[in-house]
Scaffold this active site. Structure first.
Site, PDB file in Angstrom:
ATOM      1  CE  LYS A   1      -1.587   2.001   3.570  1.00  0.00           C
ATOM      2  NZ  LYS A   1      -1.428   3.456   3.909  1.00  0.00           N
TER       3      LYS A   1
ATOM      4  CE  LYS B   1      -8.129   6.644   3.179  1.00  0.00           C
ATOM      5  NZ  LYS B   1      -6.806   6.634   3.254  1.00  0.00           N
TER       6      LYS B   1
ATOM      7  CG  ASP C   1     -11.218  17.660  -7.163  1.00  0.00           C
ATOM      8  OD1 ASP C   1     -12.149  18.394  -7.539  1.00  0.00           O
ATOM      9  OD2 ASP C   1     -10.106  17.814  -7.122  1.00  0.00           O
TER      10      ASP C   1
ATOM     11  CB  THR D   1     -10.312   3.690  10.290  1.00  0.00           C
ATOM     12  OG1 THR D   1      -8.988   4.439   9.893  1.00  0.00           O
ATOM     13  CG2 THR D   1     -10.675   2.562   9.373  1.00  0.00           C
TER      14      THR D   1
END
Length: 135
Positions: free
Chosen positions: A33, A62, A65, A124
């Protein structure tokens, strides 16, 4: 492969630190990641480094826009050959749909497998209080 079940977060500041982790763990980790911390510091060199060492990339940016902007960004990310990347679903249905269409179209044009597109709904770090009173 057994190592396809693990994703290691390369949450470090530099490309050198990330490469040390990849080299140390490439026999047990299949996907890495790359989030904002590393990507904003090293850019696409981080993606290239993981690929050079035989790993797959989950690009955790993430995206959020206007639909046109995210769709164009998705085309670029698709061209990088990443395994998956994410968008923030609060961008709405049009943003998500146009992004999906852009991914599929770009992958077909380039002869690549389309990356998995993952939708983030709530971070989270957001607890019940923040969700109910701030958002």
């Amino acid at each position: 492969m057994e190592n396809d079940k693990l994703i290691l977060a390369l949450d470090v500041n530099t490309l050198g630190e990330a490469e040390e982790l990849v080299l140390a763990l490439k026999d047990v980790v299949g996907t890495y990641k790359i989030g904002m911390q590393l990507y904003y510091g090293a850019g696409n060199k981080a993606v290239e480094m993981v690929h050079r060492h035989g790993g797959k990339v989950f690009l955790d940016l993430k995206l959020h826009d206007i639909p046109n902007t995210v769709a164009h960004a998705a085309r670029v990310l698709t061209g990088y050959g990443v395994e998956m990347f994410n968008i923030h679903t609060s961008g709405g249905k049009e943003m998500m749909s146009r992004t999906r269409e852009a991914v599929l179209d770009e992958a077909e044009k380039l002869g690549l497998a389309p990356p998995l597109l993952v939708g983030v709904t709530v971070l989270t770090s957001i607890d019940d209080d923040a969700l109910n009173t701030e958002i």
